[in-house]
Enzyme design. Structure first.
Site, short mmCIF file in Angstrom:
data_model
loop_
_atom_site.label_atom_id
_atom_site.label_comp_id
_atom_site.label_asym_id
_atom_site.label_seq_id
_atom_site.Cartn_x
_atom_site.Cartn_y
_atom_site.Cartn_z
N LYS A 175 2.75 -15.50 2.34
CA LYS A 175 2.92 -16.24 1.09
C LYS A 175 4.41 -16.54 0.97
O LYS A 175 5.09 -16.15 0.02
CB LYS A 175 2.39 -15.39 -0.08
CG LYS A 175 2.29 -16.10 -1.41
CD LYS A 175 1.20 -17.15 -1.47
CE LYS A 175 1.28 -17.92 -2.77
NZ LYS A 175 0.33 -19.06 -2.84
N ASP B 98 -12.38 -8.60 4.71
CA ASP B 98 -13.67 -8.52 4.03
C ASP B 98 -14.31 -9.90 3.97
O ASP B 98 -15.51 -10.05 4.19
CB ASP B 98 -13.50 -8.00 2.59
CG ASP B 98 -13.80 -6.51 2.48
OD1 ASP B 98 -13.54 -5.79 3.46
OD2 ASP B 98 -14.29 -6.08 1.42
N ASP C 192 -6.44 -6.80 4.27
CA ASP C 192 -7.56 -6.11 3.62
C ASP C 192 -8.51 -7.15 3.03
O ASP C 192 -9.73 -7.11 3.25
CB ASP C 192 -7.02 -5.19 2.52
CG ASP C 192 -8.12 -4.45 1.79
OD1 ASP C 192 -9.11 -4.07 2.45
OD2 ASP C 192 -8.00 -4.27 0.56
N TYR D 194 0.82 -1.21 0.00
CA TYR D 194 0.00 0.00 0.00
C TYR D 194 0.85 1.26 0.00
O TYR D 194 0.42 2.31 -0.46
CB TYR D 194 -0.89 0.04 1.25
CG TYR D 194 -2.22 -0.64 1.09
CD1 TYR D 194 -2.29 -1.95 0.64
CD2 TYR D 194 -3.40 0.02 1.39
CE1 TYR D 194 -3.51 -2.58 0.50
CE2 TYR D 194 -4.61 -0.60 1.25
CZ TYR D 194 -4.67 -1.90 0.80
OH TYR D 194 -5.88 -2.51 0.67
N ASP E 171 -3.55 -18.11 0.54
CA ASP E 171 -4.59 -18.75 -0.28
C ASP E 171 -5.31 -19.83 0.54
O ASP E 171 -6.54 -19.95 0.50
CB ASP E 171 -4.02 -19.32 -1.59
CG ASP E 171 -2.73 -20.10 -1.40
OD1 ASP E 171 -2.14 -20.05 -0.30
OD2 ASP E 171 -2.30 -20.77 -2.36
C1 IPM Z 1 -10.37 -0.95 4.13
C2 IPM Z 1 -10.59 -0.38 2.76
C3 IPM Z 1 -9.41 0.51 2.41
C4 IPM Z 1 -8.18 -0.36 2.43
C5 IPM Z 1 -9.55 1.25 1.07
C6 IPM Z 1 -10.80 2.08 1.01
C7 IPM Z 1 -8.33 2.08 0.76
O1 IPM Z 1 -10.79 -1.37 1.84
O2 IPM Z 1 -10.28 -0.18 5.09
O3 IPM Z 1 -10.28 -2.16 4.23
O4 IPM Z 1 -7.90 -1.08 1.46
O5 IPM Z 1 -7.49 -0.35 3.44
MG MG Z 2 -10.93 -3.31 2.65
#
Ligand code: IPM
Ligand code: MG
Length: 356
Positions: free
Chosen positions: A189, A250, A246, A142, A222
């Site tokens: 990884k 999710d 990240d 990032y 993975d």
């Molecule tokens: C999160 C989001 C952010 C990230 C984006 C919006 C830059 O997806 O907080 O997980 O990737 O960190």
């Molecule tokens: Mg995110």
């Protein structure tokens, strides 16, 4: 005690849900005799509209001068075509960096009251799960060097980690595991990436020298993505890099079936943290009063716990939310298809306030 809280509502549903969390914080402050001072700052798309940039210096300064930051969400289709330096997401990354928030705690647990909402196969959901993802937040790909070649027909992003960067987030993860079930899974990884090999070596050295009481294992990313669906009850705490965290967070939040309930904390060296729901700005439902405020309310509870050391107050908010859910109250995102008594966002907020 008196605390200064910087509010960064952001875009989309951000202002609605942050507003709900503020009401809950105010009521909690009154009950326990604290004083919370709120100051609002623009960031993200609304800051682009207002000041021509996603993260004005005044917002950074205001957050730095506060005891903690409560963030809604940033971004929306209106700003999607902005050049990369002017995208709303820059605000989020910039705030994390400016505040030195290198650790991101993202809990994902199946709520007994909401077991039906879990998207996993019934026999897997029945085993339950409660995992905490500890994501590195200010390094890796990032923030690595990126660019395009002169011809513009190739691009690169770089993943880089120093031992010091790995150590500080790993320590947080080991300590988090110690306070939970004592099991830490380091996700990498290492079969391909050199940064992952350094990650693994560093985490193991810390484990052996400083945290021998924590059960440590490794998993390739993975495989971890697969195990989160196949057997999430295996996990207690996961520690991983910025990008892997990240993606996995999710996934983990969505398998609970209730992303509208999941909070997060971003922490650094000082007690000042940034607290935000895991979900995004949801521009499609903004202004319709159907966004679930619970993730943000629970993020406020995390703020009390991690930044202000007000565990009793944090427990109280969490218990209140649980009570409301146990009584069967639902918002649009977590209701069952035949539920006609579901609450609008503001009604859910009022229901929580009523129970506080
Ligand atoms: C999160 C989001 C952010 C990230 C984006 C919006 C830059 O997806 O907080 O997980 O990737 O960190
Ligand atoms: Mg995110």
């Amino acid at each position: 005690m008196k605390y200064r809280i910087a509010l960064v509502p952001g875009d989309g549903i951000g202002p609605e849900i942050v507003g709900a969390a503020v009401s809950v914080l105010k009521k909690t402050a009154a009950k326990y005799g604290h004083e919370f001072d709120f100051t609002e700052y623009p960031a993200g798309g609304c800051a682009i509209d207002l000041c021509g940039e996603p993260l004005p210096q005044s917002t950074i300064d205001g957050c730095l001068a506060s005891d903690s930051v409560m963030l809604g969400a940033v971004g929306g289709p209106k700003w999607d075509s902005m050049p990369s330096a002017l995208r709303p997401e820059k605000a989020l990354l910039g705030l994390r960096k400016a505040l030195g928030l290198y650790t991101n705690l993202r809990p994902a647990a199946i709520q007994p009251a909401l077991a039906d909402a879990c998207v996993l196969r019934k026999d897997i959901a029945a085993k339950g799960f409660d995992l905490m993802i500890v994501r590195e937040l200010t390094g890796g790909i990032y923030f690595g060097k990126r660019g395009r070649n002169e011809a513009g027909d190739a691009a690169y992003d770089t993943e880089a980690y120093s031992i010091a960067e790995i150590e500080r987030v790993a320590r947080r993860a080991f300590e988090t595991a110690r306070k939970r079930k004592g099991h830490l899974t380091s996700v990498d990884k290492a079969n391909v990436l050199e940064t992952s090999r350094l990650w693994r070596e560093t985490v193991h050295r810390l484990g052996e020298t400083e945290y021998p009481d924590v059960r440590l294992d490794d998993m390739y990313v993975d495989n971890a993505a697969m195990q989160i669906i196949r057997d999430p009850s295996f996990f207690d705490v996961i520690v991983t890099s910025n990008m892997f965290g990240d993606i996995l967070s999710d996934e983990a939040s969505q398998v609970t079936g209730s992303i509208g309930l999941l909070a997060s904390a971003s922490l650094g060296e000082t007690s000042r943290g940034m607290y935000e729901p895991i979900h995004g700005s949801a521009p499609d439902i903004a202004g319709k009063d159907i966004a679930n405020p619970i993730a943000t309310v629970l993020s406020a509870a995390m703020m009390l716990r991690y930044s202000f050391d007000l565990a009793e107050e944090a427990d109280y908010i969490e218990k209140t939310v649980n009570d409301v859910l146990s009584e069967g109250w639902r918002t649009a995102d977590i209701k069952s298809p035949d539920d006609t008594t579901w609450l609008k966002g503001s009604e859910m907020k009022d229901k929580i306030l009523e129970h506080l």
